[in-house]
Design a protein around this motif. Sequence first.
Motif, short mmCIF file in Angstrom:
data_model
loop_
_atom_site.label_atom_id
_atom_site.label_comp_id
_atom_site.label_asym_id
_atom_site.label_seq_id
_atom_site.Cartn_x
_atom_site.Cartn_y
_atom_site.Cartn_z
N PRO A 1 -42.29 167.34 -30.04
CA PRO A 1 -41.86 168.74 -30.18
C PRO A 1 -40.43 168.83 -30.69
O PRO A 1 -39.61 167.93 -30.47
N ARG A 2 -40.14 169.93 -31.34
CA ARG A 2 -38.76 170.20 -31.74
C ARG A 2 -37.95 170.68 -30.55
O ARG A 2 -36.76 170.45 -30.45
N ARG A 3 -38.68 171.35 -29.61
CA ARG A 3 -38.02 171.90 -28.44
C ARG A 3 -39.02 171.97 -27.29
O ARG A 3 -40.21 172.18 -27.50
N VAL A 4 -38.53 171.75 -26.06
CA VAL A 4 -39.36 171.95 -24.87
C VAL A 4 -38.78 173.13 -24.09
O VAL A 4 -37.56 173.29 -23.99
N VAL A 5 -39.69 173.94 -23.54
CA VAL A 5 -39.31 175.11 -22.76
C VAL A 5 -39.72 174.85 -21.32
O VAL A 5 -40.91 174.79 -20.99
N ASP A 6 -38.75 174.68 -20.46
CA ASP A 6 -38.96 174.36 -19.06
C ASP A 6 -39.41 175.61 -18.31
O ASP A 6 -38.71 176.61 -18.27
#
Length: 334
Positions: free
Chosen positions: A45-50
């Motif tokens: 992923p380019r970004r992970v959202v917690d």
Amino acid sequence: MRSFAYKRVSDVATAIAEVGGDPGSEFLAGGTTEVDMLRIRVARPRRVVDINDLPIAAIEDLPDGGLRLGGLARMSDVAAHPAVRERYPVIAEALEKGASAQLRNMATMGGNLMQKVRCSYFRDVDQACNKREPGSGCAAMNGFNRTHAVLGTSEHCIATHPSDVAVALTTLDAIVHLRGPDGSRTVAFDDFFPLPGNTPDREHPIAHGELITAIEVPANPAARTSHYLKVRDRQSYEFALASAAVVLRIERGIIAEARIGLGGVATKPWRARHAEAILTGAPARRAAFEDAAVAELADAVPRSMNSFKITLAQRTMVRALETVESKRGRGGNA
């Protein structure tokens, strides 16, 4: 591990908007599987959202006697909950046999349903895997396939579904609650895990940005004496070679209702419907159990190293059925 951006959110709408509006973003819950996927470069992923702060971790009673398990409910909390242990011991047993205490304290119910297969070829980016890279082939077909599936396979994938609790939940006809950019919807548990067919990379009917908010378990009085039996190479939290989740309703020695799920032998949590049909109306005896088990595995397709799973699955099913029948005979409706 590749670098990626990280963001923590505290409400469901924001989480959905952050991931749904960015094809390069993914949800991060307990991380017990996702972090592994990041490390071995399977997930990129380019970004992970917690999402750990989202208010969807409650375990709630339903008016009909069922339960609603929050998507972020920890496996350890669900397994220890009095209502789960009393009404659905098959769920508690599957959770406790599914992972170590440390992992259960972190892993979430929604994350458990979304976990990736443990096929070594899927986890090795240098090997052919249609699930990871569609069209690349399946190295397991002619490789080391001792732990792979014999039910629900296709020429494109024979990876075994890894979840224990999903086997119990499919037996109970659970319902998955989803919320995404287009609103809320529900999916029947058996439909939540499609067979690999020609598209083994499509593991769930979830759109990008959809979030598992809850798992609904319908009321079933017979589930109070249910059982989950897991057979594995070692007792220390190994994945199943074969497992069986069983619910029986027995009236005057006759099986009025049978619910059976199999794990460790199929590409999805396997509902043993052939066996259920044979058992319904049959005497609650070993001979009937054995006939049902043989019928369920009749269409199994073994590979070079895993033909033993057919006999193992049959014996596991019979033993689990005998265990439940014995429990009901001591204090139930047998």
